[in-house]
Design an enzyme around this catalytic site. Sequence first.
Site, mmCIF file in Angstrom:
data_model
loop_
_atom_site.group_PDB
_atom_site.id
_atom_site.type_symbol
_atom_site.label_atom_id
_atom_site.label_comp_id
_atom_site.label_asym_id
_atom_site.label_seq_id
_atom_site.Cartn_x
_atom_site.Cartn_y
_atom_site.Cartn_z
ATOM 1 N N CYS A 2 0.834 -1.203 -0.025
ATOM 2 C CA CYS A 2 -0.284 -0.067 -0.017
ATOM 3 C C CYS A 2 0.974 1.231 -0.064
ATOM 4 O O CYS A 2 2.130 1.074 0.201
ATOM 5 C CB CYS A 2 -1.006 0.056 1.303
ATOM 6 S SG CYS A 2 -1.958 -1.481 1.317
ATOM 7 N N ARG A 27 0.932 1.363 -6.104
ATOM 8 C CA ARG A 27 1.253 0.597 -4.949
ATOM 9 C C ARG A 27 -0.117 -0.098 -4.726
ATOM 10 O O ARG A 27 -0.075 -1.039 -3.517
ATOM 11 C CB ARG A 27 2.295 1.081 -3.837
ATOM 12 C CG ARG A 27 3.295 1.971 -4.318
ATOM 13 C CD ARG A 27 3.899 2.713 -2.960
ATOM 14 N NE ARG A 27 4.262 1.784 -2.018
ATOM 15 C CZ ARG A 27 5.435 1.516 -1.736
ATOM 16 N NH1 ARG A 27 6.376 1.983 -2.296
ATOM 17 N NH2 ARG A 27 5.722 0.967 -0.524
ATOM 18 N N TRP A 77 -3.896 -1.768 -1.034
ATOM 19 C CA TRP A 77 -3.990 -3.050 -1.800
ATOM 20 C C TRP A 77 -4.542 -4.087 -0.784
ATOM 21 O O TRP A 77 -3.818 -4.437 0.349
ATOM 22 C CB TRP A 77 -2.571 -3.567 -2.335
ATOM 23 C CG TRP A 77 -2.524 -4.879 -3.062
ATOM 24 C CD1 TRP A 77 -2.934 -5.089 -4.300
ATOM 25 C CD2 TRP A 77 -2.103 -6.023 -2.551
ATOM 26 N NE1 TRP A 77 -3.000 -6.343 -4.776
ATOM 27 C CE2 TRP A 77 -2.534 -6.957 -3.613
ATOM 28 C CE3 TRP A 77 -1.842 -6.344 -1.244
ATOM 29 C CZ2 TRP A 77 -2.105 -8.386 -3.612
ATOM 30 C CZ3 TRP A 77 -1.574 -7.747 -1.315
ATOM 31 C CH2 TRP A 77 -1.513 -8.949 -2.270
ATOM 32 N N ASN A 103 0.781 0.198 6.449
ATOM 33 C CA ASN A 103 1.375 -0.721 5.343
ATOM 34 C C ASN A 103 1.904 -1.666 6.068
ATOM 35 O O ASN A 103 2.971 -1.715 7.026
ATOM 36 C CB ASN A 103 2.105 0.155 4.475
ATOM 37 C CG ASN A 103 2.352 -0.737 3.277
ATOM 38 O OD1 ASN A 103 1.919 -1.612 2.801
ATOM 39 N ND2 ASN A 103 3.473 -0.217 2.380
ATOM 40 N N GLY A 104 1.626 -2.935 5.491
ATOM 41 C CA GLY A 104 2.263 -4.119 6.191
ATOM 42 C C GLY A 104 1.468 -5.356 6.643
ATOM 43 O O GLY A 104 0.222 -5.052 6.332
ATOM 44 N N GLU A 478 8.590 -14.839 -19.297
ATOM 45 C CA GLU A 478 8.166 -13.464 -19.162
ATOM 46 C C GLU A 478 7.032 -12.902 -20.150
ATOM 47 O O GLU A 478 6.219 -12.070 -19.663
ATOM 48 C CB GLU A 478 9.634 -12.590 -19.455
ATOM 49 C CG GLU A 478 9.198 -10.968 -19.219
ATOM 50 C CD GLU A 478 8.755 -10.665 -17.945
ATOM 51 O OE1 GLU A 478 8.377 -9.595 -17.679
ATOM 52 O OE2 GLU A 478 8.899 -11.325 -16.950
ATOM 53 N N LYS A 482 3.657 -11.484 -18.450
ATOM 54 C CA LYS A 482 2.763 -10.146 -18.902
ATOM 55 C C LYS A 482 1.398 -10.361 -19.207
ATOM 56 O O LYS A 482 0.569 -9.581 -19.174
ATOM 57 C CB LYS A 482 3.854 -9.609 -20.088
ATOM 58 C CG LYS A 482 4.985 -9.109 -19.689
ATOM 59 C CD LYS A 482 4.864 -7.564 -18.609
ATOM 60 C CE LYS A 482 5.893 -7.684 -17.750
ATOM 61 N NZ LYS A 482 5.917 -8.625 -16.702
ATOM 62 N N GLU A 485 -0.749 -11.098 -16.280
ATOM 63 C CA GLU A 485 -0.804 -9.985 -15.492
ATOM 64 C C GLU A 485 -1.983 -8.985 -15.995
ATOM 65 O O GLU A 485 -2.646 -8.469 -15.130
ATOM 66 C CB GLU A 485 0.383 -9.187 -15.124
ATOM 67 C CG GLU A 485 1.493 -9.920 -14.473
ATOM 68 C CD GLU A 485 2.906 -9.154 -14.411
ATOM 69 O OE1 GLU A 485 3.254 -8.786 -13.476
ATOM 70 O OE2 GLU A 485 3.567 -8.816 -15.377
ATOM 71 N N HIS A 501 5.964 -33.778 -23.038
ATOM 72 C CA HIS A 501 5.988 -34.525 -21.644
ATOM 73 C C HIS A 501 4.657 -33.991 -20.855
ATOM 74 O O HIS A 501 4.703 -34.057 -19.735
ATOM 75 C CB HIS A 501 7.025 -34.128 -20.950
ATOM 76 C CG HIS A 501 8.333 -34.673 -21.689
ATOM 77 N ND1 HIS A 501 8.512 -36.194 -21.692
ATOM 78 C CD2 HIS A 501 9.435 -34.125 -22.203
ATOM 79 C CE1 HIS A 501 9.631 -36.144 -22.351
ATOM 80 N NE2 HIS A 501 10.248 -35.140 -22.569
ATOM 81 N N LYS A 589 2.325 -2.740 -7.337
ATOM 82 C CA LYS A 589 3.644 -2.596 -7.605
ATOM 83 C C LYS A 589 4.405 -2.633 -6.090
ATOM 84 O O LYS A 589 3.635 -2.191 -5.202
ATOM 85 C CB LYS A 589 3.942 -1.602 -8.363
ATOM 86 C CG LYS A 589 5.309 -1.608 -9.274
ATOM 87 C CD LYS A 589 5.702 -0.816 -10.172
ATOM 88 C CE LYS A 589 6.668 -0.931 -11.082
ATOM 89 N NZ LYS A 589 6.278 -2.120 -12.191
#
Length: 594
Positions: A2, A27, A77, A103-104, A478, A482, A485, A501, A589
Amino acid sequence: MCGIIACRAIEPAPGYLIAGLKRLEYRGYDSAGIAVTAADGTTAVFRTTSRVDSLTGLVDGWAGPLLAGTGIGHTRWATHGGVSEQNAHPHQDCEGRVSVVHNGILDNADRLRAELVHAGHRFSSEVDSEVICHLVEDRLLVSDDLLDAVSGAVAQLTGSWALVVLDARTGRMVAAAHRSPLLAARSTAGVFLASDISAIGDWVEEFHILADGDVIEVTNDLVWTHAGTPVAVPTAIPRPPRPTFSLTLEADDHMAAEILEQPEAATRLLEEVGGRIATGALWNDLGLPRFDRMRVVACGTSLNAGEVIGSALSRLGGLAHSSVVASEAAGSVVEPGTLTVMMSQSGETADVLRALDESPEGFPVLALVNNVHSTLGRKVDAVLSCSAGPEIGVAATKTFVCQILVGTGLVISSLVASGRMDTAQARRLVNDLYLVPEQLAEAAAAARALLPPLVDEVRGAKGFLFLGRGAGVAYAAEGALKLKEITYRWAEAYPAGELKHGPLALVEQGTPVVVVDDGDPRLAGNIAEVRARGGRIITIGRAGSSIEVPLSLAAPCGPLAAVVPLQMLALGLAVELGFDADKPRNLAKSVTVD
């Protein structure tokens, strides 16, 4: 993950708080709120589950007493409790005297809540953070000193926190930090607190970082304590150059701009470090011992970048490397002669910091970050910046490219410094790195021209496969990340040889299969396997691919240019589907929670 901002300013606080929260919204954007002291000794609280901008309308509609210059703000968040105005910060105690942003994660919140409820406290949210308000409320009954009350309250907490407490009755404000970032700064405009310097960079020239266990009071100055004892204010750190991004950009524009900025970011980074690679200076200046193997610890995009860097070490120097998911690093064995490289864009990633705390002692640790003053950067033996500049889009783009470039440069430099590579070979490899900015620009131009019809063709697909071989595997991973996300479509990445496989069972008529084609001759057989099952092949790479990108067979970091079309494929599909690529659901983020 956050965002927090607070101020004791000359001008009314809402203007500072809302502007700062806009800078921090990457954030967390599930909800936002501010609490501001008012002229009658009360606190006005404004909260919303819409974006930060909506707070402006709430403040403009305020019909109460005049709002003063002291206040706290938060953008959330969600962790504990759903997304609702009730769960938005700031939270208050039973009487509305104490307001808190946090935050935490509080590990003992359930036990504390039960004890407080039993003592008669009334809770109005599901959020762990609310226990802080009531703990402070209780302590104020013992001592009316807010600094003492907050110090006593945080002594009862376990977990992580960056928090700011505002007392409506006295107008006092106290902050504390433990395993979560918080900084303080002073200027002619006032005194400010924030999770990130970007939130307050317009008003300050330098800042101080709270260490674990610090509790400070924000008056017209800063009163600093640690473990209940007054201490000197830490040395000030100059504010980095102001971010160049615009807060007026619309949804999806930040990620799009950051993708297109990659050639510029790569050029800037190479100008900074390129001349020190082939001489060994980039490595020697870090002051780290010689190593025989590399262990990368990271999450998400940084983990993919770390795999590219580790592969370069093995390919160029014949040294072993391993990649460790940070959240699973506890108990992993570190062999003698290992250099651990901990990678995090923000330098505040909780999983990486916990992995650092749980790492065995006696082994050198290097941090590769985008902020050398971050918590990770301050706790390791040496730190190296990827110098990507501010990145606001939640899905990392230019930080990935810059991490790979500086990490690969570090690998080459360390091999020269240890006598494992001659200077002539190193110079040839560095010359290849200098080609990367132009290659990224050419790849972007090709993707812009060729992607639109491909995006239209696959927009209805529910799942995607991404394939590569050798150096291309990490780029396939990657690309899949993306797509997941920002489009909310299933996407899985595999070494192409793994198709037979198991994953080949997923391929049916029309299944999009994206192949990073760096020229490995074995890929032709894998592509044929997919095509025989009706899969829709999209190749990115060598001549003849669906999207051709410049490749150098000697490139020390593999088919790096291929990442640009992969990023643009995800972005194009997200836009086509009507999603906000800058702020994908459920994500944020700077992941500062475990």
